[in-house]
Design an enzyme around this catalytic site. Sequence first.
Site, short mmCIF file in Angstrom:
data_model
loop_
_atom_site.label_atom_id
_atom_site.label_comp_id
_atom_site.label_asym_id
_atom_site.label_seq_id
_atom_site.Cartn_x
_atom_site.Cartn_y
_atom_site.Cartn_z
N ILE A 12 1.00 -1.11 0.01
CA ILE A 12 -0.07 0.11 -0.08
C ILE A 12 0.83 1.28 -0.13
O ILE A 12 0.66 2.13 -0.60
CB ILE A 12 -0.88 0.07 1.24
CG1 ILE A 12 -1.86 -1.23 1.42
CG2 ILE A 12 -1.84 1.26 1.12
CD1 ILE A 12 -2.72 -1.38 2.55
N ASP A 58 14.59 0.86 13.76
CA ASP A 58 14.00 0.26 15.00
C ASP A 58 12.72 1.31 15.03
O ASP A 58 13.08 2.15 16.13
CB ASP A 58 14.54 -0.40 15.88
CG ASP A 58 13.97 -1.05 17.09
OD1 ASP A 58 12.72 -1.08 16.79
OD2 ASP A 58 14.29 -1.08 18.27
N ILE A 59 11.61 1.10 14.77
CA ILE A 59 10.49 1.90 15.16
C ILE A 59 9.78 2.06 16.41
O ILE A 59 9.28 2.81 16.83
CB ILE A 59 9.11 2.02 13.91
CG1 ILE A 59 8.57 0.60 14.02
CG2 ILE A 59 9.68 2.23 12.76
CD1 ILE A 59 7.20 0.53 13.51
N LYS A 166 -3.56 -4.25 15.22
CA LYS A 166 -4.17 -3.18 14.68
C LYS A 166 -5.15 -2.30 15.63
O LYS A 166 -5.01 -1.35 15.82
CB LYS A 166 -4.87 -3.47 13.23
CG LYS A 166 -3.82 -4.06 12.18
CD LYS A 166 -2.44 -3.08 11.93
CE LYS A 166 -3.10 -1.93 11.15
NZ LYS A 166 -1.82 -1.22 10.80
N VAL A 195 -7.10 -5.79 1.16
CA VAL A 195 -6.49 -4.80 0.12
C VAL A 195 -5.76 -5.76 -1.00
O VAL A 195 -4.90 -6.45 -0.49
CB VAL A 195 -5.17 -3.88 0.70
CG1 VAL A 195 -4.82 -2.85 -0.49
CG2 VAL A 195 -6.12 -3.20 1.73
#
Length: 334
Positions: A12, A58-59, A166, A195
């Site tokens: 996406i 690394d988020i 999520k 999606v």
Amino acid sequence: KLILITGGTGFIGNHTVSQFLLNGYRVRATVRNQDSCDRFLSIHWRHRDSLETLIVADITRPGAFDAAVKDVDGIVHMASPFTYKITDNEKDLIVPAINGTKGILQSTVSFAPKVKRVVLTSSFASIADFSKGLRPGHVYEESQWSPLTYQATKDDKRGLAYAGSKKLAEEAAWQFVETSPGVNFSLATINPTMVYGPAFPGSAGLKHLGQSMSEIYALMDASLNEVPPTMLPAFVDVRDVARAHLLAFETDNPQRFLISGGDFDKQKVCDLLRDQIPELKSRVPVGNPGKPSIGEHYEVDCSRARSILGIEFRPFNETFLDMGHAFLEMENAE
Ligand code: NDP
């Protein structure tokens, strides 16, 4: 205007980056490593002057986005693991989803005073109660929330951990903007059903397909004799999801936006590919042509996205024929 997009290297993400670039924005994309950065820049070479990248390895690290948010006017946070191949629900899914989301919002408060809107890529999974099955007659819309808790998501062994990650991340985002001091921006979320659609040109190789693409490629790579079961009976085209992010960024009425292009059924995809793409006739399983593989099921109400964002959704045939042709092109290119 400069927009920060995380997760831009994904299925996406590449379409979304392209949408913003085509609409005159400059984009800063965070990537995880140099290889991914080089590949990403080569995919979007046409817009090289409007595109910059920054490595955030690394988020989940506190302050991971502090440098990335500097000087940006808006943010699309899409980076989040989407996979069912996990060993540890908490480490592999929940922590990156929640900490990535809270972290980028905190960095925005601390270092990005110009940001007026953050768009978060959430999911239909944050809305649906999958424990209730197909729920014929039920209509899902934005006021509803998945009942999955942190503990249930952590302990899950039924394949619901991604959905939980999520839901928890989106919930944390709304809580953050409602309760944290110094928030000077509004939040919109995009909550797509499954999606599908063609990969952004040049962005994917057949050996490394993401979750969405691999599910459909499996129907046409001659590996199956039977049509596999349909798990989630609704889809939306990846190009419409990308556009929804742009529209949610620009609208003056930011909200939670559930988006779906309509019903999805793997038998129907197989029928379409066999009927319309001659090269695929011998590779796609026959199943029971014309008979949906999934029974009566819930509906997904997207009237809010239609009326506020003014979005129209591509029909089933367009999404899956374009996807089939794109896979054939990828095969020829390899
Ligand atoms: P992809 O796997 O193709 O893309 C995921 C993106 O997120 C990639 O850019 C990936 O980076 C990045 N990412 C994943 N995990 C991490 C992590 N731990 N740290 C940093 N970056 C990470 O998936 P999609 O494009 O399909 O998904 C994009 C978003 O859309 C996700 O938030 C997903 O939950 C959501 N979504 C997807 C749906 C679908 O059907 N596909 C439906 C509803 C929501 P890298 O390239 O380095 O791996």
